[in-house]
Design a protein around this motif. Structure first.
Motif, PDB file in Angstrom:
ATOM      1  N   THR A 163      75.512  21.977  41.278  1.00 43.89           N
ATOM      2  CA  THR A 163      74.798  21.012  40.440  1.00 43.89           C
ATOM      3  C   THR A 163      75.530  20.813  39.118  1.00 43.89           C
ATOM      4  O   THR A 163      76.177  21.725  38.609  1.00 43.89           O
ATOM      5  CB  THR A 163      73.363  21.487  40.164  1.00 43.89           C
ATOM      6  N   PRO A 164      75.427  19.626  38.548  1.00 44.70           N
ATOM      7  CA  PRO A 164      76.076  19.369  37.267  1.00 44.70           C
ATOM      8  C   PRO A 164      75.437  20.181  36.152  1.00 44.70           C
ATOM      9  O   PRO A 164      74.250  20.515  36.211  1.00 44.70           O
ATOM     10  CB  PRO A 164      75.856  17.881  37.033  1.00 44.70           C
ATOM     11  N   GLU A 165      76.239  20.503  35.142  1.00 47.30           N
ATOM     12  CA  GLU A 165      75.709  21.237  33.993  1.00 47.30           C
ATOM     13  C   GLU A 165      74.603  20.447  33.308  1.00 47.30           C
ATOM     14  O   GLU A 165      73.638  21.010  32.830  1.00 47.30           O
ATOM     15  CB  GLU A 165      76.833  21.530  32.990  1.00 47.30           C
ATOM     16  N   ASP A 166      74.752  19.134  33.216  1.00 47.39           N
ATOM     17  CA  ASP A 166      73.761  18.272  32.571  1.00 47.39           C
ATOM     18  C   ASP A 166      73.606  17.005  33.398  1.00 47.39           C
ATOM     19  O   ASP A 166      74.350  16.047  33.224  1.00 47.39           O
ATOM     20  CB  ASP A 166      74.207  17.927  31.149  1.00 47.39           C
ATOM     21  N   PRO A 167      72.636  16.980  34.311  1.00 48.06           N
ATOM     22  CA  PRO A 167      72.501  15.835  35.211  1.00 48.06           C
ATOM     23  C   PRO A 167      72.120  14.524  34.516  1.00 48.06           C
ATOM     24  O   PRO A 167      72.239  13.458  35.100  1.00 48.06           O
ATOM     25  CB  PRO A 167      71.421  16.259  36.201  1.00 48.06           C
ATOM     26  N   THR A 168      71.689  14.563  33.268  1.00 46.35           N
ATOM     27  CA  THR A 168      71.304  13.337  32.561  1.00 46.35           C
ATOM     28  C   THR A 168      72.439  12.766  31.712  1.00 46.35           C
ATOM     29  O   THR A 168      72.287  11.718  31.092  1.00 46.35           O
ATOM     30  CB  THR A 168      70.093  13.586  31.646  1.00 46.35           C
ATOM     31  N   PHE A 169      73.589  13.434  31.687  1.00 51.01           N
ATOM     32  CA  PHE A 169      74.683  13.043  30.805  1.00 51.01           C
ATOM     33  C   PHE A 169      75.158  11.608  31.035  1.00 51.01           C
ATOM     34  O   PHE A 169      75.316  10.834  30.089  1.00 51.01           O
ATOM     35  CB  PHE A 169      75.867  14.009  30.947  1.00 51.01           C
ATOM     36  N   LEU A 170      75.404  11.227  32.270  1.00 49.57           N
ATOM     37  CA  LEU A 170      75.923   9.886  32.532  1.00 49.57           C
ATOM     38  C   LEU A 170      74.936   8.798  32.127  1.00 49.57           C
ATOM     39  O   LEU A 170      75.334   7.780  31.561  1.00 49.57           O
ATOM     40  CB  LEU A 170      76.314   9.724  33.999  1.00 49.57           C
ATOM     41  N   ALA A 171      73.664   9.000  32.383  1.00 48.53           N
ATOM     42  CA  ALA A 171      72.668   8.005  31.996  1.00 48.53           C
ATOM     43  C   ALA A 171      72.613   7.866  30.479  1.00 48.53           C
ATOM     44  O   ALA A 171      72.606   6.745  29.945  1.00 48.53           O
ATOM     45  CB  ALA A 171      71.293   8.387  32.539  1.00 48.53           C
ATOM     46  N   ALA A 180      78.647  -1.017  22.311  1.00 49.42           N
ATOM     47  CA  ALA A 180      79.393  -2.242  22.614  1.00 49.42           C
ATOM     48  C   ALA A 180      78.659  -3.460  22.049  1.00 49.42           C
ATOM     49  O   ALA A 180      79.280  -4.342  21.440  1.00 49.42           O
ATOM     50  CB  ALA A 180      79.597  -2.377  24.121  1.00 49.42           C
ATOM     51  N   LYS A 181      77.355  -3.508  22.225  1.00 56.21           N
ATOM     52  CA  LYS A 181      76.575  -4.615  21.667  1.00 56.21           C
ATOM     53  C   LYS A 181      76.706  -4.648  20.148  1.00 56.21           C
ATOM     54  O   LYS A 181      76.871  -5.717  19.558  1.00 56.21           O
ATOM     55  CB  LYS A 181      75.102  -4.472  22.050  1.00 56.21           C
ATOM     56  N   ALA A 182      76.620  -3.487  19.515  1.00 57.32           N
ATOM     57  CA  ALA A 182      76.660  -3.404  18.052  1.00 57.32           C
ATOM     58  C   ALA A 182      78.013  -3.837  17.487  1.00 57.32           C
ATOM     59  O   ALA A 182      78.087  -4.328  16.359  1.00 57.32           O
ATOM     60  CB  ALA A 182      76.330  -1.985  17.595  1.00 57.32           C
ATOM     61  N   THR A 183      79.078  -3.655  18.248  1.00 51.89           N
ATOM     62  CA  THR A 183      80.422  -3.971  17.750  1.00 51.89           C
ATOM     63  C   THR A 183      80.991  -5.261  18.321  1.00 51.89           C
ATOM     64  O   THR A 183      82.107  -5.646  17.990  1.00 51.89           O
ATOM     65  CB  THR A 183      81.399  -2.823  18.060  1.00 51.89           C
ATOM     66  N   GLY A 184      80.243  -5.928  19.190  1.00 56.22           N
ATOM     67  CA  GLY A 184      80.707  -7.185  19.760  1.00 56.22           C
ATOM     68  C   GLY A 184      81.678  -7.033  20.915  1.00 56.22           C
ATOM     69  O   GLY A 184      82.298  -8.010  21.328  1.00 56.22           O
ATOM     70  N   VAL A 185      81.805  -5.828  21.462  1.00 60.94           N
ATOM     71  CA  VAL A 185      82.664  -5.628  22.631  1.00 60.94           C
ATOM     72  C   VAL A 185      81.937  -6.203  23.842  1.00 60.94           C
ATOM     73  O   VAL A 185      80.826  -5.796  24.156  1.00 60.94           O
ATOM     74  CB  VAL A 185      82.982  -4.129  22.850  1.00 60.94           C
ATOM     75  N   LYS A 186      82.569  -7.146  24.512  1.00 60.78           N
ATOM     76  CA  LYS A 186      81.909  -7.847  25.614  1.00 60.78           C
ATOM     77  C   LYS A 186      82.379  -7.414  26.995  1.00 60.78           C
ATOM     78  O   LYS A 186      81.834  -7.844  27.990  1.00 60.78           O
ATOM     79  CB  LYS A 186      82.106  -9.350  25.454  1.00 60.78           C
ATOM     80  N   ARG A 187      83.398  -6.552  27.051  1.00 64.49           N
ATOM     81  CA  ARG A 187      83.920  -6.128  28.355  1.00 64.49           C
ATOM     82  C   ARG A 187      83.853  -4.611  28.478  1.00 64.49           C
ATOM     83  O   ARG A 187      84.440  -3.889  27.673  1.00 64.49           O
ATOM     84  CB  ARG A 187      85.358  -6.580  28.539  1.00 64.49           C
ATOM     85  N   ILE A 188      83.154  -4.159  29.497  1.00 67.08           N
ATOM     86  CA  ILE A 188      83.108  -2.731  29.841  1.00 67.08           C
ATOM     87  C   ILE A 188      83.464  -2.624  31.322  1.00 67.08           C
ATOM     88  O   ILE A 188      82.843  -3.279  32.166  1.00 67.08           O
ATOM     89  CB  ILE A 188      81.724  -2.099  29.614  1.00 67.08           C
ATOM     90  N   ILE A 189      84.464  -1.832  31.600  1.00 71.88           N
ATOM     91  CA  ILE A 189      84.827  -1.526  32.980  1.00 71.88           C
ATOM     92  C   ILE A 189      84.494  -0.057  33.175  1.00 71.88           C
ATOM     93  O   ILE A 189      84.938   0.786  32.396  1.00 71.88           O
ATOM     94  CB  ILE A 189      86.331  -1.765  33.225  1.00 71.88           C
ATOM     95  N   ALA A 190      83.715   0.244  34.210  1.00 70.97           N
ATOM     96  CA  ALA A 190      83.293   1.623  34.418  1.00 70.97           C
ATOM     97  C   ALA A 190      83.600   2.087  35.825  1.00 70.97           C
ATOM     98  O   ALA A 190      83.287   1.395  36.787  1.00 70.97           O
ATOM     99  CB  ALA A 190      81.797   1.773  34.130  1.00 70.97           C
ATOM    100  N   VAL A 191      84.221   3.245  35.918  1.00 71.27           N
ATOM    101  CA  VAL A 191      84.371   3.945  37.189  1.00 71.27           C
ATOM    102  C   VAL A 191      83.276   4.995  37.147  1.00 71.27           C
ATOM    103  O   VAL A 191      83.363   5.968  36.413  1.00 71.27           O
ATOM    104  CB  VAL A 191      85.757   4.618  37.304  1.00 71.27           C
ATOM    105  N   SER A 192      82.200   4.744  37.877  1.00 69.68           N
ATOM    106  CA  SER A 192      81.019   5.570  37.689  1.00 69.68           C
ATOM    107  C   SER A 192      80.665   6.465  38.879  1.00 69.68           C
ATOM    108  O   SER A 192      79.674   7.168  38.827  1.00 69.68           O
ATOM    109  CB  SER A 192      79.816   4.673  37.372  1.00 69.68           C
ATOM    110  N   ALA A 193      81.457   6.441  39.904  1.00 67.64           N
ATOM    111  CA  ALA A 193      81.147   7.273  41.047  1.00 67.64           C
ATOM    112  C   ALA A 193      82.450   7.908  41.555  1.00 67.64           C
ATOM    113  O   ALA A 193      83.172   7.292  42.317  1.00 67.64           O
ATOM    114  CB  ALA A 193      80.491   6.466  42.161  1.00 67.64           C
ATOM    115  N   GLY A 194      82.721   9.091  41.083  1.00 69.71           N
ATOM    116  CA  GLY A 194      83.935   9.791  41.509  1.00 69.71           C
ATOM    117  C   GLY A 194      83.652  10.746  42.636  1.00 69.71           C
ATOM    118  O   GLY A 194      82.548  11.250  42.762  1.00 69.71           O
ATOM    119  N   GLY A 195      84.671  10.969  43.441  1.00 69.95           N
ATOM    120  CA  GLY A 195      84.733  11.866  44.554  1.00 69.95           C
ATOM    121  C   GLY A 195      83.650  12.769  44.780  1.00 69.95           C
ATOM    122  O   GLY A 195      83.347  13.532  45.528  1.00 69.95           O
TER     123      GLY A 195
END
Length: 97
Positions: free
Chosen positions: A64-72, A82-97
């Motif tokens: 089990t992960p040390e902190d299962p809520t970390f990614l959320a 991103a909203k606060a700084t005006g960054v409009k592009r986020i690319i996420a690799v969210s499901a690793g091996g």
């Protein structure tokens, strides 16, 4: 590659990380689930590439992960920053091996 082409590149990692980066890449270490920290980091950037993962002891699938809520929590903070700084592009690799 981005820094070699003259782009401003910032790597962000946990404070305990031993992350090594190529020349020309800035490293900011801090709480990755902190909107305040991430807002400071993202200011002046055009895009975010996120490859966050969970810390899991060992490689077995039943560990089990040390902190299962970390990614959320960290994803929520990243989107708010991103909203606060005006960054409009986020690319996420969210499901690793």
């Amino acid at each position: 590659i981005g820094a070699q082409r003259g782009h401003q590149v910032t790597a962000v990692s946990r404070p305990s990380s031993k992350l090594e980066v190529p020349p020309g890449v800035r490293v900011d270490r801090g709480a990755l689930d902190s909107t305040e920290f991430l807002t400071g980091v993202l200011a002046g950037h055009d895009a975010v590439l996120s490859g966050l993962g969970l810390r899991i002891k060992g490689l077995m699938p039943w560990n089990t992960p040390e902190d299962p809520t970390f990614l959320a929590r960290s994803t929520r903070a990243l989107v708010e920053a991103a909203k606060a700084t005006g960054v409009k592009r986020i690319i996420a690799v969210s499901a690793g091996g």
